[in-house]
Enzyme design. Sequence first.
Site, PDB file in Angstrom:
ATOM      1  N   CYS A   4      32.172   1.293  26.019  1.00 28.49           N
ATOM      2  CA  CYS A   4      32.059   1.254  27.505  1.00 28.49           C
ATOM      3  C   CYS A   4      33.344   1.769  27.990  1.00 28.49           C
ATOM      4  CB  CYS A   4      31.847  -0.249  28.085  1.00 28.49           C
ATOM      5  SG  CYS A   4      30.355  -1.182  27.392  1.00 28.49           S
ATOM      6  N   ASP A   5      34.508   1.455  27.284  1.00 27.35           N
ATOM      7  CA  ASP A   5      35.868   1.740  27.800  1.00 27.35           C
ATOM      8  C   ASP A   5      36.587   2.624  26.786  1.00 27.35           C
ATOM      9  OD1 ASP A   5      35.387  -0.277  29.727  1.00 27.35           O
ATOM     10  OD2 ASP A   5      35.689  -1.827  28.524  1.00 27.35           O
TER      11      ASP A   5
ATOM     12  N   CYS B 114      34.119  -3.899  24.452  1.00 22.02           N
ATOM     13  CA  CYS B 114      33.043  -2.967  24.367  1.00 22.02           C
ATOM     14  C   CYS B 114      33.793  -1.637  24.240  1.00 22.02           C
ATOM     15  CB  CYS B 114      32.366  -3.059  25.595  1.00 22.02           C
ATOM     16  SG  CYS B 114      30.796  -1.770  25.629  1.00 22.02           S
TER      17      CYS B 114
END
Length: 333
Positions: free
Chosen positions: A159-160, A156
């Site tokens: 997300c990261d 992701c």
Amino acid sequence: MAIQFGGLNLNEKENKSKPETVSEHIKCLIIGSGPAGYTAAIYAARANLKPVIIQGMQPGGQLTTTTEVENFPGYPQGVTGPVLMEDLKAQAERFGTEIRWGEVTSVDFSVSPKRIVVDESTVITADSVIISTGATAKYLGLEDEKKYSGSGVSACATCDGFFYRGLKVAVVGGGDTACEEASYLSGLAEKVYLIVRKDFLRASKAMQERVFRNPKIEVLFNHNTKSLYGDGLLEGANLIKNQGKPDEQEVKIEVQGFFLAIGHQPNSKVFADYIETDENGYIKTTHGTSKTNVKGVFAAGDIQDPVYKQAITAAGSGCMAALDAEKYLAELE
Ligand code: NDP
């Protein structure tokens, strides 16, 4: 005592060791909270079915990990995935949908009403069930993916990606997701390698152009990943160029982030004893409806869609599932 999921705090949840025999009856239970689940809830709530949504492991579904959504009708300037999901959630709640934390851990669809267990402890019975559990990111299956999970490997980018500002990263895949993630990461990282196993991208033309125009993205066609390396944290990947061909060669790239974008696996396992799926795990529905092989159980969204997989098609099928459930319940009564 009936345990209300929405009011359950996490510590209470963790401390619960014994299975509960608590029972609560619901007219229309919706499992999963992506565009399909929320749309089903909007329709079911307006039809006075008093729907309850069990959100699942990723509240809001896959779109919460997407950046810009430019193709959902009604947002001429585009919208971010999380905002779109908040809007859908608010619309579902406006008509009285109850949205609860939790994950469905087992079901018994051989009985009527259907029996659903949430977090291995709370038992719910439901007259109708709409499955909209979506799909989960796939991994290559390398041991190293586990080894560097959380220390370089991610599925992701939104997300990261933040952790890789100014560093070098790689994205695996040649579809729209891979191109989108590579473009997103190029705004943070110093350099992005796009590792594509074939000699072409499967992504839409618009997305391909975005990638090819981006000077920070280097597309490595005909490359497969053999292994990852690094002392604690990820430091790079060993690739094979032209695998199986006479000119096969090993290629080493230095990257601190390695992002998978190679498609998704439908989340249908928990229903497998009762619900028919295709060979890839997608739930089969009767053509032109959301009906599964079990009466009173309907499916909507990516869980039953190996072809289109769009937020808008998921929303459309969520609407169908609510209308099918409404008709089923009316006949039941
Ligand atoms: P896709 O299935 O479209 O693409 C998966 C990609 O990963 C392919 O290039 C595939 O290669 C590659 N791949 C699969 N397995 C491996 C492996 N083991 N090793 C290396 N590469 C592998 O998945 P997406 O998630 O990209 O997209 C899913 C759907 O969602 C599509 O319909 C897409 O259009 C849509 N989508 C739309 C977006 C938008 O409109 N904004 C954004 C994101 C997705 P190969 O081609 O060789 O099979």
